[in-house]
Design an enzyme around this catalytic site. Structure first.
Site, short mmCIF file in Angstrom:
data_model
loop_
_atom_site.label_atom_id
_atom_site.label_comp_id
_atom_site.label_asym_id
_atom_site.label_seq_id
_atom_site.Cartn_x
_atom_site.Cartn_y
_atom_site.Cartn_z
CD GLU A 105 -2.97 0.77 0.08
OE1 GLU A 105 -2.99 -0.33 -0.53
OE2 GLU A 105 -3.64 1.75 -0.26
CG ASP A 106 1.31 2.91 3.18
OD1 ASP A 106 0.39 3.27 2.42
OD2 ASP A 106 1.16 2.67 4.39
#
Ligand code: MN
Length: 739
Positions: A105-106
């Site tokens: 996600e990051d």
């Protein structure tokens, strides 16, 4: 557990550890990877601890330079999530996936990279957690919270995904300070309405209680503060009483040589708050109850009932309050005996009695089944065990007759029947698996379904028949002119969509057909310079009576659907009005009318059944337009061949009405041996078959054979066939024809 650990602090410090090992936080008591290694080596083999360490380095590298809202390096967040799970002794895949849970996600790291480095099982769990991150709960409605919980669970193929998500949320809840107050309350509300109930459904009671506490504190800081101050204020007195009761119980059970622990139990603040809020109780009412838990130091279930007997003899039980959750476990497999007693001075006491194992299940629920077991045959089977646990639950429910509420919530891939998607407003809709955008549109509102033209799924245009997936946001675009398409029936799966499309089409058709009928009749009347509205009521009623119809709409419906020709009806109307309507019949052959003219044979002057071929219902027929109306012939008529009518442009396409009541003359020619009494034999046979003989014509061929033409009245072709069959059975008969 597995001999001297290679992961002592000294060992790790000796390595050239990357960021954030040498950050300030390390010396300030932050939880560190060294501690995670120490924690996991208590129950995992060194090779797995090594893998966990490798995953940590991988994740720390990926998150390098990122910081959380609180200012600390990002890696501490996955590390804490992993710690929560390690404390529950979950298997190493779960711990590693927790360390990696925000990487996709990051950070620039991709799923295939994780797959390559850690294998597909871990990659799938990480992927599952990442997908859950995308869905956010915004609605205030309680029903929506339930649907959202179901959505999360339906999206989860591996129960460990949810457990990691819960650990993730638990750590996030303790580090909300860095966020705006709006975001903070959104997350707190989501925690209270979605994640805490999921944790409790899965039996993860410790996590549920922590989530509730943190959620309550963030969402209602003032209520939390006041309530906790009040609880503290009453604590001094309470502890003395609690200690007294605790001692009395312990003394009694020791005397009976039952090995167990007795705990005075503090009720969580949030559950006190809920009781006050939902049951309208006062603070003193909820606080005046003293709760105790007796946990056996064994798994002897019989001892639970012995303990029950002793506490019931120590204090008087409150009638009707005993619950045997051992014989009939709760839906999340919770087992205990619950009872309520009148304590010293009559104060209410609540007691839970359970075995060691029941206590472990009560605390960690499903996670107890994902725990690592040091057994080669069950390694890598945590998910399998969790599934077995779920199946066991369904067994429990079946036996106990409890509602299926729990199983409904814990779908996982055992229960792939539903799909959950968002409306643009953030509402969660529950649909059958395989449901399409059209199903969704009807689920939102019938009107939306009836007027949908296109759909955006996650902001992108998609075909209406696209099957929806869990967690998608679906936006239906409508247009006032749009209407349901019969082709939708090929792909919609929900009953609501199907029935709505069907009924709409039916209704639409009905109205359209009436409108069509109206315009056809109007058009027909225009030829005679008459308007439908100008037809006097009396004449219209007379026509309806002739046609045995109830009202004008029915007539228009029959005209519109092709059951009646507008021109014929116009003729009848005009002749009722005393006008000559025959010129209208010239239009009958117009190709604008694709439907055949359906006749009953009883239309009167405008439709005549030819006397040359005697058409009867069931015969293939055609019509010939004449100056006096339409004359009907059979397609096999030798006198008027269909081809000649077509050539002369007088052909009218006609067919029989489906159910006709009446009798129609038909010519039956019987060729038989010329014998005395033959005619009477035939006539009797015909009469016995329920047909009336209108006329008989006998023409001798030669002395032996005679040919007899009967004109008889029959109901239809079937009736005629029966008569012919009967006549054939007479020995004299050699041949029967319709001339
Ligand atoms: Mn996270």
């Amino acid at each position: 557990m597995f001999g001297p650990s290679p992961f002592t602090k000294e060992f790790l410090r000796g390595l050239r550890l990357p960021y954030p090992f040498r950050t300030k936080q390390e010396s300030e008591g932050q939880f560190r990877i060294t501690q995670l290694c120490e924690l996991t080596e208590q129950y995992l083999e060194p090779i797995f601890v090594k893998e966990i360490y490798r995953a940590y380095l991988f994740s720390a590298n990926a998150h390098d330079g990122q910081r959380r809202g609180t200012g600390e390096p990002y890696i501490f967040h996955p590390l804490h999530a992993a710690r929560i799970l390690a404390e529950m002794h979950l298997d190493y895949q779960t711990i590693i996936a927790a360390l990696l849970h925000d990487v996709i996600e990051d950070t620039p790291v991709t799923l295939p990279q994780i797959d390559k480095s850690f294998g597909s099982e871990i990659a799938e769990i990480v992927d599952g957690v990442s997908k859950l991150t995308h869905v956010q709960f915004n609605s205030q409605a309680e029903k929506q919270a339930e649907n959202f919980r179901k959505m999360l669970l339906a999206m989860t193929k591996d129960i460990r995904v949810i457990i990691i998500k819960l650990a993730d949320r638990l750590h996030n809840m303790s580090t909300l300070e860095g966020l705006s107050s709006v975001k903070r309350s959104r997350i707190a509300r989501e925690t209270l309405e979605v994640y805490a109930p999921i944790a409790s459904r899965l039996g993860l009671n410790d996590i549920a209680v922590d989530l509730e506490k943190l959620g309550f504190k963030s969402l209602y800081p003032t209520r939390y503060r006041i309530l906790s101050e009040k609880v503290k204020a009453t604590q001094g007195n309470r502890w003395r009483l609690i200690n007294k009761i605790e001692k009395e119980i312990r003394r009694r059970l020791q005397a009976e040589q039952i090995d167990c622990d007795v705990f005075g139990r503090e009720k969580p603040l949030y559950s006190l708050y809920q009781k006050m809020r939902d049951k309208g109780k006062s603070f003193s009412e909820v606080m005046d109850i003293y709760a105790f838990r007796i946990v056996l130091n064994s798994d002897n279930v019989d001892d639970c009932y012995r303990v029950l007997g002793h506490v019931h003899s120590l204090y008087n039980p409150v009638p009707g309050r005993f619950k045997d959750y051992i014989a009939i476990p709760k839906v999340n497999a919770y087992q205990s005996l619950h009872t309520a007693l009148f304590g010293p001075h009559g104060m209410p006491i609540e007691i839970q009695i359970r075995t060691e194992t029941m206590n472990a299940v009560a605390k960690t629920g499903i996670a107890a089944h994902c725990r690592y077991k040091n057994d080669a045959t069950v390694t890598n089977a945590a998910h399998q065990r969790a599934r077995e646990w779920l199946q066991g639950l369904s067994e429990i429910q079946r036996k106990s007759g409890n509602p299926l509420e729990f199983m409904e919530s814990v779908k996982i891939d055992l229960f792939p029947d539903e799909v959950y998607v968002f409306t643009p407003a953030g509402e969660v809709m529950e649909l059958s698996r395989g449901a399409t955008a059209v199903d969704f549109a009807y689920a939102v509102h019938t009107g939306v379904g009836n007027s949908c033209v296109s759909v955006k799924i996650d902001q992108r245009y998609a075909p209406l028949k696209t099957p929806l997936e869990n967690g998608q946001t679906v936006e239906v675009l409508t247009a006032p002119w749009a209407h349901p398409n019969p082709a939708w029936l090929h792909f919609v799966v929900t009953a609501k969509a199907q029935s709505n499309i069907r009924s709409y089409l039916k209704k639409l058709k009905h109205n359209q057909v009436i409108n069509l009928g109206r315009s056809l009749l109007t058009q027909a009347l225009v030829v005679a310079s008459t308007k439908l509205d100008d037809v006097p009521q009396e004449q219209m009623r007379a026509v309806l009576l002739q046609l045995s119809l109830d009202d004008l709409d029915t007539l228009l419906l029959e005209i519109g659907s092709g059951a009646r020709k507008a021109e014929l009806v116009a003729c009848q109307i005009l002749s009722e009005m005393g006008q000559e309507g025959n010129t209208l019949l010239e239009q009958l052959a117009d190709c604008q009318f694709h439907y055949p003219l359906r006749i009953k044979g009883t239309e009167g002057m405008v439709v005549a059944l030819s006397k040359c071929c005697y058409p009867i219902p069931g015969d293939d027929i055609f019509g010939v337009r004449t100056g006096r109306g339409v004359v009907i012939h059979t397609k096999t008529c030798k006198n008027v061949p269909i081809g000649s009518a077509r050539d002369s442009g007088t052909l009218v396409n006609v067919e029989w009405e489906s159910d006709i009541d009446g009798e129609f003359p038909v010519n039956v020619r019987v060729e038989a041996l010329n014998q005395k009494g033959a005619l009477a034999t035939f006539a009797t046979a015909i009469a016995n078959m329920g047909a009336n003989i209108e006329n008989v014509k006998i023409s001798d061929r030669d002395g032996l054979q005679s040919s007899i033409d009967f004109i008889i009245d029959v109901k239809n072709r079937h009736h005629l066939a029966q008569i012919i069959k009967r006549l054939r059975s007479i020995e004299l008969v050699s041949r029967i024809t319709r001339p």
